[in-house]
Design an enzyme around this catalytic site. Structure first.
Site, mmCIF file in Angstrom:
data_model
loop_
_atom_site.group_PDB
_atom_site.id
_atom_site.type_symbol
_atom_site.label_atom_id
_atom_site.label_comp_id
_atom_site.label_asym_id
_atom_site.label_seq_id
_atom_site.Cartn_x
_atom_site.Cartn_y
_atom_site.Cartn_z
ATOM 1 N N ASP A 1 0.834 -1.122 -0.068
ATOM 2 C CA ASP A 1 -0.012 -0.097 0.178
ATOM 3 C C ASP A 1 0.891 1.191 0.001
ATOM 4 O O ASP A 1 1.898 0.918 0.266
ATOM 5 C CB ASP A 1 -0.842 0.012 1.262
ATOM 6 N N ASP B 1 -1.567 -1.323 5.962
ATOM 7 C CA ASP B 1 -1.853 -0.799 7.366
ATOM 8 C C ASP B 1 -3.348 -0.805 7.677
ATOM 9 O O ASP B 1 -3.787 -0.689 8.516
ATOM 10 C CB ASP B 1 -1.092 0.533 7.651
ATOM 11 N N ASP C 1 -6.679 -3.455 3.385
ATOM 12 C CA ASP C 1 -5.286 -4.210 3.061
ATOM 13 C C ASP C 1 -5.659 -5.853 3.619
ATOM 14 O O ASP C 1 -5.075 -6.619 3.118
ATOM 15 C CB ASP C 1 -4.232 -3.800 3.575
#
Length: 918
Positions: free
Chosen positions: A329, A650, A654
């Site tokens: 990410d 995080d 995700d």
């Protein structure tokens, strides 16, 4: 009607569909009815199996059954120490597996924590505060700044409403919401600006929304369902050990039966041969292999903890070591998750903020220099407007409070309010322009708030001389249209087409660099315009400058990605942010190279079928504007290509992809509980560079596992061949059952364990990832095992046969064969330290544990030769100097020959070549 389509319909349709009234809301009776119909607003979870079933399921593994059988055999032989040890191994492994069964349940509990404890709703015509679990579709939510949403809803009233959706979309900036617009049905989650979602937070403004989904039907609920439904796959190491265990067990049992049958056919006692066969089976089957693997992985975990990586599952370290793709990410993982001003265009010049004024580095706010108002007038005015036309606060906290910046006195600083305005405050602070100082000579008397339709915000300050100044910031295209002059040093000059062109070019340049650009301007106001001002006074402005900001990359990420590239690991950015922003960050980190890499948006991904995606997926390094479902699809597509995929992140968005990936990596500081529970490893420092350390440890641990597999199997093969060849040759059995078990104890324990902590080869990060589908015996390992196993077996039989035939002394022959077998394995353990380098190149003394382990094993062997009590138990006799010369020569000749051959001919020896994957 599908909840996913409400953003494409008007709010009136949602009110009609859910039979609710925007002014009065639902009645108490209607709420009760809908609670029965839709259930409580909470995460549902699958009914877990009883604890005793989960525990017993751990004993169904094939290798566990074999270990239990070995426990019974050892107990029957009177080897109670071995039986207790093996049983302890089985129970420990079962407990580890039992604990891991809680992962899905923990994920669901963490998701529940996202729910707000209470919510403000309109029911029975009045505003009420109710438990969030009692929300139902059709409820009217009343939203205020600071609220945490408990359900998904369609907005019908929005007043400067901004919502932070980073946990769902990955975007670091709050999203400005609108109520009266409709969006296309295929709009990404981050572009549905007329919707609000559970688990997000209101950062500014207020609004009202009709609840459209609760519980598992919310976007967070969809994520929960994906986490719950995804089954865990065995890691490559687990698959290989399972295959290896079956092969070894059946192979050893067949050979042991042949040895027993051959011995009986040659006239040996049936009882003696049965005992020998059982002893050989116990010795030949490497029952310590799972334990050594577990210990090696556990020790690797301890190393990882020291390097800020917390491993939740032991096999995760090995899996990360063979990772071929890392999907990360962007927000908070590759970037700092802090909006930062990068450039300021003013007075015809572009100022690069990095390294000037205040320099933010390592979390500390360090003062470098002040902007001199007498020499940098336009820049000073730009920072002054940034500071005053601002509602955020740069707070000075005490030590221990988490903040974004710190001064030299170790006190912390944090931003309270909108992150964009926070970035402007920090930019002003970098130049020594503080709002608290400015407001000592001027006072705010009015504000025209930011509205999405106006795309600007104005404040009016009364000066010490009773004059008034209006400071304004907003979108460049909107603000410049209201300007008639521009600031040049200490003069206000008329805007000309040439100046407008230069401003436009500067704006375009910043935009192309993926900077979010704001324009700032001012105007001196007549006193009468300061009372109840309207936007009509926002004209005849003096343009001051453009301010470009971005969520910048972490400093340590770029070298980490370079190391990954050198190690042949592809890094992929998957984000909910816009494409140009993602590509700009990726280019800065050298993740994206024009002409070599491609980028895809979520909408483009939806237009591709699986076959089309498979054709380009290895070229795509940036995915933008994606949803959790997209992330999951990307990970699955990469896995279908044969990749071992690591997914870092995080946010809640995700979690499904992290669980689907071969190795999920969560951020420890900024990661949500959901992500942590779904992951295999947590980065305690949120440092992408820690992943590189994890890769190195993973590769080293896999190498060490190959080392002790090579050692154990070649030694066990030597033991089996010793008995088998002697039986075929018509010789008496060369080793008694108790001697076989002793060899198993002396050689399979400490030396093999010491190989599990062998230091890594110095070139381990210059190699490409190994083929995920390769056998654990690949790269010549099976040949090395067979060759050395044959050498050990035939050397032992040779010593036994020569001594027995020449001296006709069976006890002496067995004792010398006994010692030859043990010392052959002690020499061999040093050969196993590296598959590439010689023992001298690898460093003979680097593994002090191995030196100690072999020393202890040799002392144990000497004790059974020279201790009278043990001589009687093991039926050995003392050996003389000549006997030891023969034993050392026969057992160590291959070690000595190979050592000298590598010393003198190492330049002509073919070494493996490693081609870097670009």
């Amino acid at each position: 009607m599908n909840i996913e389509k409400w953003h494409a319909r008007s709010f009136e349709e949602s009110l009609i569909f859910y039979k609710t009234d925007q002014a009065n809301g639902l009645s108490t009776n209607e709420v009760k009815i809908r609670l029965k119909q839709f259930g409580y607003n909470e995460m549902k979870e699958k009914k877990p199996s009883p604890l005793w079933k989960r525990f017993l399921a751990q004993f169904q593994d094939f290798m566990v059954v074999v270990l239990l059988a070995a426990t019974l055999i050892a107990a029957l032989l009177g080897e109670y120490t071995d039986s207790v040890t093996i049983l302890a191994i089985v129970i420990i492994n079962a407990l580890l597996g039992f604990v891991q069964e809680y992962r899905a349940e923990q994920s669901m509990q963490a998701l529940k924590k996202l729910a707000a404890p209470t919510a403000h709703v309109i029911r029975n015509g009045s505003l009420q505060q109710v438990p969030s679990r009692e929300l139902v579709p059709g409820d009217i939510l009343a939203l205020e700044s600071g609220d945490k949403l408990a359900a998904d809803g369609r907005l019908f009233d929005s007043q400067s409403l901004e919502i932070e959706e980073a946990t769902l979309t990955g975007e670091s900036l709050p999203v400005r919401k609108v109520a009266n617009r409709k969006f296309s049905e295929d709009a990404p989650l981050g572009d549905r600006k007329n919707m609000v979602y559970a688990g997000t937070s209101v950062t500014r403004g207020r609004g009202k929304a009709v609840v459209c989904a609760t519980g598992m039907l919310t976007e967070v609920g969809h994520i929960a369902g994906m986490i719950q439904s995804d089954e865990r796959e065995p890691t490559p190491l687990e698959k290989r050990l399972e295959h290896l265990g079956r092969w070894l067990v059946w192979g050893c049992l067949v050979i042991c039966l042949i040895v027993v049958a051959t011995g009986v056919a040659k006239g040996e006692s049936l009882f003696l041969m049965c005992m020998s066969g059982i002893s050989l089976a116990v010795a030949a089957i490497p029952e310590g292999l799972p334990a050594i693997v577990t210990v090696a992985l556990a020790l690797g975990v301890q190393k990882m903890i020291k390097r800020n990586a917390i491993v939740r599952k032991l096999p995760a370290v090995e899996t990360l070591g063979c990772t071929t793709v890392i999907c990360s990410d962007k927000t908070g993982t590759l970037t700092q998750n802090e909006m930062t001003v990068r450039q300021i265009f003013t007075g015809g010049s572009i100022y690069d903020i990095t390294g000037t004024g205040y320099d933010i580095k390592g979390g500390f706010l360090r003062r470098c220099q002040n902007i001199d108002p007498s020499t940098d007038i336009t820049l000073y005015n730009c920072l002054l407007i940034s500071s005053l036309c601002n509602n955020s606060i740069l707070k000075h906290n005490t030590v221990g409070i988490t903040g974004l910046w710190r001064r030299k006195n170790s006190h912390t600083w944090s931003i309270e309010g909108d992150p964009t305005e926070g970035a402007l405050l920090v930019a002003a602070a970098k130049g020594g322009v503080w709002r608290t100082e400015l407001e000592k000579t001027q006072r705010r008397i009015a504000e025209i708030p930011f509205e999405s339709e106006r795309r600007r915000m104005s404040v009016i300050y009364e000066q010490s001389d009773a004059t008034a100044m209006m400071y304004i910031k907003g979108a460049p295209d909107t603000l410049i249209e209201l300007c008639t002059h521009y600031k040049q040093e200490n003069q206000e000059k008329t805007l000309t087409p040439e100046i407008l062109l230069s401003i436009s070019q500067a704006n375009e340049q910043m935009t192309n660099d993926a900077l979010r650009v704001l324009a700032v301007a001012y105007r001196k106001l007549p006193k009468e315009d300061t009372y109840n001002p309207t936007e009509d006074v926002e004209n005849n402005l003096v343009f001051v400058g453009l301010i470009g900001m971005i969520d910048p990359p972490r400093e340590e990420v770029k070298p980490a990605i370079a190391t990954c590239r050198k190690a042949g690991i592809k890094t992929v950015m998957i984000t909910g942010d816009h494409r140009n922003t993602a590509i700009a960050i990726a280019k800065e980190l050298n993740m994206f190279i024009e002409g070599e890499h491609q980028s895809l948006t979520g909408a483009e991904l939806d237009s591709l079928n699986d076959t089309e995606l498979a054709q380009i997926i290895n070229k795509v390094s940036v995915y933008a504007r994606v949803s959790p479902v997209h992330k999951l699809r990307i990970v699955k597509a990469l896995k279908r290509q044969g990749h071992i995929v690591a997914m870092t992140g995080d946010g809640v968005n995700d979690a499904p992809a992290i669980k689907e990936a071969d190795i999920g990596v969560a951020m420890g500081l900024t990661g949500t509980d959901v992500t942590k529970e779904a992951s295999s490893m947590i980065l305690a420092d949120d440092n992408f560079a820690t992943i590189v350390a994890a890769v190195e440890e993973g590769r080293g641990i896999y190498d060490n596992i190959r080392k002790f597999i090579r050692y154990l199997l070649s030694c066990n093969l030597g033991e089996v061949l010793t008995m088998f060849v002697a039986a075929l040759a018509g010789l008496p059995i060369p080793l008694l059952p108790v001697q076989i078990l002793w060899v198993n104890l002396v050689t399979d324990g400490l030396p093999a364990m010491a190989l599990g902590v062998d230091p890594n080869d110095h070139d381990i990060m210059n190699r490409p990832p190994r083929n995920p589908g390769e056998s654990i015996f690949s790269r010549g390992l099976s040949r090395k095992i067979m060759t050395r196993g044959i050498q050990i077996g035939f050397s032992t039989v040779l010593v036994f046969a020569v001594v027995y035939l020449l001296k006709n002394d069976l006890a002496l022959a067995r004792t010398m064969a006994f010692c030859t077998l043990v010392l052959s394995q002690m020499f061999h353990v040093f050969d196993c330290r590296s598959e590439i380098f010689t023992i001298l190149e690898a460093g003979f003394l680097r593994n002090k544990f191995l030196i100690a382990a072999t020393s202890i094993s040799i002392c144990m062997q000497l004790s059974v030769i020279y201790c009278p009590l043990l001589q009687e138990i093991f039926e050995t006799v003392p050996l003389g100097l000549y006997d030891w010369i023969v034993i050392l020569t026969i057992s160590g000749w291959t070690f000595i020959v190979n050592l000298f051959r590598h010393i003198f001919l190492r330049h002509s020896i073919a070494r493996p070549t490693f081609n870097r994957v670009q």
